[in-house]
Design a protein around this motif. Structure first.
Motif, PDB file in Angstrom:
ATOM      1  N   UNK A   1      43.081  46.026  54.836  1.00 48.74           N
ATOM      2  CA  UNK A   1      42.247  44.884  54.476  1.00 48.74           C
ATOM      3  C   UNK A   1      40.937  45.361  53.851  1.00 48.74           C
ATOM      4  N   UNK A   2      40.293  46.332  54.481  1.00 50.77           N
ATOM      5  CA  UNK A   2      39.034  46.857  53.947  1.00 50.77           C
ATOM      6  C   UNK A   2      39.225  47.508  52.583  1.00 50.77           C
ATOM      7  N   UNK A   3      40.343  48.188  52.395  1.00 45.65           N
ATOM      8  CA  UNK A   3      40.612  48.821  51.096  1.00 45.65           C
ATOM      9  C   UNK A   3      40.694  47.773  49.989  1.00 45.65           C
ATOM     10  N   UNK A   4      41.342  46.655  50.274  1.00 48.42           N
ATOM     11  CA  UNK A   4      41.413  45.595  49.260  1.00 48.42           C
ATOM     12  C   UNK A   4      40.052  44.937  49.037  1.00 48.42           C
ATOM     13  N   UNK A   5      39.236  44.845  50.072  1.00 45.93           N
ATOM     14  CA  UNK A   5      37.881  44.321  49.880  1.00 45.93           C
ATOM     15  C   UNK A   5      37.045  45.295  49.047  1.00 45.93           C
ATOM     16  N   UNK A   6      37.235  46.595  49.275  1.00 46.25           N
ATOM     17  CA  UNK A   6      36.568  47.597  48.434  1.00 46.25           C
ATOM     18  C   UNK A   6      37.041  47.485  46.988  1.00 46.25           C
ATOM     19  N   UNK A   7      38.339  47.274  46.790  1.00 43.78           N
ATOM     20  CA  UNK A   7      38.875  47.122  45.433  1.00 43.78           C
ATOM     21  C   UNK A   7      38.296  45.880  44.765  1.00 43.78           C
ATOM     22  N   UNK A   8      38.159  44.800  45.516  1.00 49.63           N
ATOM     23  CA  UNK A   8      37.572  43.563  44.976  1.00 49.63           C
ATOM     24  C   UNK A   8      36.136  43.833  44.512  1.00 49.63           C
ATOM     25  N   UNK A   9      35.371  44.520  45.368  1.00 47.66           N
ATOM     26  CA  UNK A   9      33.984  44.863  45.040  1.00 47.66           C
ATOM     27  C   UNK A   9      33.931  45.753  43.794  1.00 47.66           C
ATOM     28  N   UNK A  10      34.774  46.785  43.760  1.00 50.82           N
ATOM     29  CA  UNK A  10      34.766  47.731  42.635  1.00 50.82           C
ATOM     30  C   UNK A  10      35.186  47.054  41.332  1.00 50.82           C
ATOM     31  N   UNK A  11      36.185  46.188  41.397  1.00 48.20           N
ATOM     32  CA  UNK A  11      36.661  45.509  40.184  1.00 48.20           C
ATOM     33  C   UNK A  11      35.599  44.549  39.647  1.00 48.20           C
ATOM     34  N   UNK A  12      34.900  43.873  40.539  1.00 47.82           N
ATOM     35  CA  UNK A  12      33.845  42.952  40.094  1.00 47.82           C
ATOM     36  C   UNK A  12      32.700  43.734  39.471  1.00 47.82           C
ATOM     37  N   UNK A  13      32.270  44.772  40.161  1.00 45.44           N
ATOM     38  CA  UNK A  13      31.138  45.570  39.684  1.00 45.44           C
ATOM     39  C   UNK A  13      31.466  46.300  38.377  1.00 45.44           C
ATOM     40  N   UNK A  14      32.661  46.860  38.298  1.00 45.01           N
ATOM     41  CA  UNK A  14      33.014  47.683  37.145  1.00 45.01           C
ATOM     42  C   UNK A  14      33.824  46.973  36.069  1.00 45.01           C
ATOM     43  N   UNK A  15      34.046  45.646  36.256  1.00 43.64           N
ATOM     44  CA  UNK A  15      34.843  44.857  35.310  1.00 43.64           C
ATOM     45  C   UNK A  15      36.230  45.485  35.148  1.00 43.64           C
ATOM     46  N   UNK A  16      36.937  45.576  36.267  1.00 42.19           N
ATOM     47  CA  UNK A  16      38.196  46.302  36.260  1.00 42.19           C
ATOM     48  C   UNK A  16      39.418  45.498  36.626  1.00 42.19           C
ATOM     49  N   UNK A  17      40.551  46.162  36.499  1.00 41.33           N
ATOM     50  CA  UNK A  17      41.837  45.669  36.969  1.00 41.33           C
ATOM     51  C   UNK A  17      42.257  46.521  38.159  1.00 41.33           C
ATOM     52  N   UNK A  18      42.961  45.892  39.096  1.00 35.43           N
ATOM     53  CA  UNK A  18      43.361  46.555  40.332  1.00 35.43           C
ATOM     54  C   UNK A  18      44.864  46.776  40.336  1.00 35.43           C
ATOM     55  N   UNK A  19      45.283  47.988  40.660  1.00 34.88           N
ATOM     56  CA  UNK A  19      46.694  48.275  40.916  1.00 34.88           C
ATOM     57  C   UNK A  19      46.844  48.404  42.419  1.00 34.88           C
ATOM     58  N   UNK A  20      47.512  47.420  43.005  1.00 32.44           N
ATOM     59  CA  UNK A  20      47.620  47.348  44.452  1.00 32.44           C
ATOM     60  C   UNK A  20      48.619  48.326  45.036  1.00 32.44           C
ATOM     61  N   UNK A  21      48.690  48.305  46.340  1.00 33.25           N
ATOM     62  CA  UNK A  21      49.644  49.161  47.049  1.00 33.25           C
ATOM     63  C   UNK A  21      51.080  48.816  46.702  1.00 33.25           C
ATOM     64  N   UNK A  22      51.304  47.594  46.224  1.00 34.98           N
ATOM     65  CA  UNK A  22      52.643  47.147  45.834  1.00 34.98           C
ATOM     66  C   UNK A  22      53.019  47.580  44.423  1.00 34.98           C
ATOM     67  N   UNK A  23      52.094  48.286  43.726  1.00 36.81           N
ATOM     68  CA  UNK A  23      52.364  48.754  42.369  1.00 36.81           C
ATOM     69  C   UNK A  23      52.121  47.704  41.305  1.00 36.81           C
ATOM     70  N   UNK A  24      51.689  46.511  41.690  1.00 40.80           N
ATOM     71  CA  UNK A  24      51.416  45.436  40.737  1.00 40.80           C
ATOM     72  C   UNK A  24      49.946  45.443  40.352  1.00 40.80           C
ATOM     73  N   UNK A  25      49.687  44.885  39.165  1.00 43.25           N
ATOM     74  CA  UNK A  25      48.330  44.814  38.639  1.00 43.25           C
ATOM     75  C   UNK A  25      47.738  43.439  38.904  1.00 43.25           C
ATOM     76  N   UNK A  26      46.429  43.433  39.210  1.00 43.63           N
ATOM     77  CA  UNK A  26      45.714  42.196  39.513  1.00 43.63           C
ATOM     78  C   UNK A  26      44.364  42.189  38.799  1.00 43.63           C
ATOM     79  N   UNK A  27      43.954  40.998  38.436  1.00 41.53           N
ATOM     80  CA  UNK A  27      42.583  40.802  37.948  1.00 41.53           C
ATOM     81  C   UNK A  27      41.907  39.860  38.928  1.00 41.53           C
TER      82      UNK A  27
END
Length: 166
Positions: free
Chosen positions: A130-156
Motif C-alpha cells: 500500500x505504501x509503495x503505491x502511495x509513493x508511486x502516486x506521489x512520485x508520478x504527480x511530482x514528476x509528471x509520470x506514468x506508473x508501471x504497477x506490480x501487475x505489469x500494467x501502466x497507469x496514469x
C-alpha cells in the motif's frame, strides 16, 4: 526476489523533504485502501506510528528509504535513476520495446527520470504494498509520470490522483 513499481517521470523528484513526503502519502484513507489491496486493516495503526523517511543529499545517494515497521525492519527502498546513465537508458529502451501502448511508448520516449520502488515478498503482504503505491502516486504527480504497477500494467493519474489504466 524483489518486486518493483516503476514511475517514468518527465521531471526529477529533486531533494527529498521527509516530513513533506510523509504528509503527502498519508492523505488517503488507508483502511479503505487495505480493503482494496486485500490487506489486514490492523496493519495501519502500527505502520503509521513508525512512518519515517530517511533521505540523504541527492548528490550523495540516488535513493532514500521509507521505514514503516516497528523496530526499523526492512524499509521500502526508493531510487531515482537519471537517463543520462547509459545502463538506465538501455533498460528503458527494452521496456519500450515490450510495451504495446503507443501512449506509453510516447511517454517513455520523453522520460528523463525513472523512480524505482523496490519491495520484498514479505512487504507485499504487509503495509509495504500500500505504501509503495502511495509513493508511486506521489512520485508520478511530482514528476509528471506514468506508473508501471506490480501487475505489469501502466497507469496514469487523473485529476483526483486516482490510478487510471493506460
Amino acid at each position: 526476489m524483489r518486486y518493483r513499481i516503476v514511475v517514468c517521470n518527465l521531471q526529477t523528484l529533486g531533494n527529498i523533504d521527509g516530513d513533506a513526503l510523509v504528509t503527502a502519502i498519508t492523505h488517503s484513507n488507508y483502511h479503505t485502501l487495505c480493503e482494496q489491496y486485500g490487506l489486514n486493516p490492523d496493519l495501519v495503526g502500527p505502520g503509521m506510528v513508525e512512518l519515517k523517511v530517511l533521505a540523504v543529499s541527492r548528490g550523495v545517494a540516488p535513493f532514500f528509504v521509507l521505514h514503516y515497521n516497528p523496530n526499523r525492519q526492512r524499509p521500502i527502498v526508493i531510487s531515482e535513476w537519471n537517463l543520462k546513465d547509459p545502463a538506465v537508458r538501455k533498460w528503458l529502451e527494452t521496456l519500450q520495446q515490450a510495451t504495446p501502448s503507443h501512449e506509453v511508448v510516447r511517454h517513455l520516449q520523453r522520460t528523463c527520470y525513472v523512480v524505482s520502488i523496490a519491495l520484498t515478498p514479505t512487504q507485499l503482504e504487509d503495509l509495504g504494498r500500500l505504501l509503495a503505491y502511495e509513493l508511486a502516486r506521489w512520485a508520478a504527480k511530482l514528476g509528471r509520470g506514468l506508473v508501471r504497477g506490480l501487475d505489469g500494467k501502466w497507469y496514469r493519474l487523473n485529476d483526483y490522483k486516482a490510478f487510471i489504466p493506460v
